[in-house]
Design a protein around this motif. Structure first.
Motif, PDB file in Angstrom:
ATOM      1  N   LEU A  13     -28.428 -16.688  24.365  1.00  6.20           N
ATOM      2  CA  LEU A  13     -28.068 -15.841  25.520  1.00  6.20           C
ATOM      3  C   LEU A  13     -26.554 -15.827  25.765  1.00  6.20           C
ATOM      4  O   LEU A  13     -26.087 -15.243  26.748  1.00  6.20           O
ATOM      5  CB  LEU A  13     -28.788 -16.362  26.791  1.00  6.20           C
ATOM      6  CG  LEU A  13     -30.286 -16.074  26.941  1.00  6.20           C
ATOM      7  CD1 LEU A  13     -30.550 -14.571  27.018  1.00  6.20           C
ATOM      8  CD2 LEU A  13     -31.140 -16.723  25.888  1.00  6.20           C
ATOM      9  N   LEU A  16     -24.469 -12.844  26.881  1.00  2.62           N
ATOM     10  CA  LEU A  16     -24.417 -12.393  28.285  1.00  2.62           C
ATOM     11  C   LEU A  16     -23.163 -12.906  29.007  1.00  2.62           C
ATOM     12  O   LEU A  16     -22.957 -12.619  30.175  1.00  2.62           O
ATOM     13  CB  LEU A  16     -25.689 -12.827  29.010  1.00  2.62           C
ATOM     14  CG  LEU A  16     -26.979 -12.176  28.486  1.00  2.62           C
ATOM     15  CD1 LEU A  16     -28.201 -12.736  29.206  1.00  2.62           C
ATOM     16  CD2 LEU A  16     -26.924 -10.656  28.623  1.00  2.62           C
ATOM     17  N   LEU A 147     -32.214 -10.255  26.288  1.00  5.90           N
ATOM     18  CA  LEU A 147     -30.840  -9.714  26.259  1.00  5.90           C
ATOM     19  C   LEU A 147     -30.858  -8.224  26.582  1.00  5.90           C
ATOM     20  O   LEU A 147     -30.054  -7.721  27.374  1.00  5.90           O
ATOM     21  CB  LEU A 147     -30.219  -9.940  24.874  1.00  5.90           C
ATOM     22  CG  LEU A 147     -29.776 -11.353  24.533  1.00  5.90           C
ATOM     23  CD1 LEU A 147     -29.434 -11.454  23.043  1.00  5.90           C
ATOM     24  CD2 LEU A 147     -28.565 -11.765  25.379  1.00  5.90           C
TER      25      LEU A 147
END
Ligand SMILES: CN1CCCC[C@@H]1Cn1ccc2ccc(-c3n[nH]c(N)c3C#N)cc21
Length: 241
Positions: A13, A16, A147
Motif C-alpha cells: 500500500l 498510497l 489501491l
C-alpha cells in the motif's frame, strides 16, 4: 475520512503515499492507516491461514485472526469493504457512495480468500459490509483492488482534486459516458493534425463535438453503458457546457 487497510503485505500500500492521495493524507483530508494482519496473531509463527474444510487446493484465511483485527479496527462506525473476485463489480457509483462514508476498513485477503463467516459475522451484527470486485479477472489478493478503490474514492473527497469541475466531465461521471479524445500541443505531430473544431474557439461547437465523440466511443467500446445512459444527466451536463 478515515481509511484502514488490513493486509499481510503492508508495503503493497506504499503507493498510497504518492501523488494526489499522498497529498490528501499530508493535508489531513484522508486519514489512512495500514495494518499488518499478523500483528493480531498469537502463535510464534504468526499464522493467518489454515486448510479448507471440505478439502481442495490452497489455504483459507482464519476467521479468528481476522475477527480480532477487525474488532479492533472497525470501531463503532467502520464500513467493511472486502475485495473479492466473487463480489459486486466496483463502479463509479460505488466510489461515489463510499466517498460519503466517514470510515472505511479494507480487509485484504490472500490465499483462497477469507473464511466466509467473517463478512457474515459483521453483516449479521448490523455493520455495512461491501464485498466488491474490481473486474472479471483473478488477482492473487485484495491489495491491488484496495489501491484501486482507495484512489477512486479518495479523489472524490472535497479538496483532493484541484478543480472539482473536472470530476463532472470524466468517463463514467454524471452522464455515464466514456471520455472524449484529448489533444495538446504541438498542433501537428507525426503528420497528425488536431480536429479543426478544437482550434475554432467556438465553445458550443467544441462541447457538442466532445459530446458526440464521447457518445461514439461509448457506443463502440462499451455498448452496455448505452443501455444505462442517464439521458437527463447527459442533457443537463451537455446544456451546462
Ligand atoms: C487466486 N485465488 C484463488 C481464487 C480466488 C481468489 C484467490 C486470490 N485472492 C485472495 C483474496 C483475494 C481478493 C481479491 C481478489 C480479486 N481477484 N480479482 C479481483 N477483481 C479481485 C478483487 N477485488 C483475489 C483474491
Amino acid at each position: 475520512m478515515r481509511v484502514d487497510v488490513v493486509t499481510v503485505f503492508p508495503d503493497y500500500l506504499a503507493a498510497l503515499d504518492l501523488s494526489l492521495i499522498g497529498k490528501a493524507r499530508q493535508a489531513g483530508l484522508l486519514d489512512l492507516r495500514v495494518h499488518d494482519l499478523r500483528d493480531w496473531t498469537t502463535d510464534r509463527h504468526r499464522t493467518v491461514d489454515d486448510t479448507p474444510f471440505g478439502g481442495g487446493a490452497g489455504m483459507v484465511m482464519r476467521p479468528d485472526v481476522w475477527g480480532t483485527a477487525l474488532d479492533d479496527v472497525l470501531g463503532d462506525d467502520g464500513h467493511l469493504v472486502v475485495p473479492t473476485p466473487s463480489g459486486e463489480v466496483f463502479t463509479q457509483r460505488h466510489a461515489e457512495a463510499l466517498a460519503t462514508e466517514e470510515h472505511l476498513v479494507f480487509a485484504c485477503g490472500r490465499y483462497e480468500g477469507i473464511d466466509a463467516r467473517v463478512a457474515e459475522h459483521y453483516r449479521a451484527s448490523g455493520r455495512r459490509v461491501s464485498e466488491l470486485s474490481i473486474g472479471d479477472y483473478v488477482l492473487n489478493g485484495g491489495e491491488v483492488a484496495t489501491l484501486v478503490m482507495v484512489e477512486a474514492v479518495g479523489r472524490l473527497l472535497p479538496g483532493v482534486v484541484g478543480n472539482p469541475e473536472s470530476l463532472v466531465e470524466e468517463s463514467h461521471g454524471a452522464a455515464g459516458l466514456l471520455e472524449y479524445p484529448v489533444y495538446t500541443k504541438p498542433p501537428v505531430w507525426a503528420e497528425h493534425e488536431i480536429p479543426e473544431v478544437l482550434l475554432s474557439g467556438h465553445h458550443a461547437k467544441i462541447a457538442r463535438w466532445r459530446r458526440d465523440r464521447a457518445l461514439e466511443r461509448t457506443a463502440t467500446r462499451r455498448p452496455d453503458l448505452i443501455a444505462a445512459l442517464d439521458v437527463a444527466a447527459l442533457d443537463k451536463h451537455d446544456l451546462a457546457t
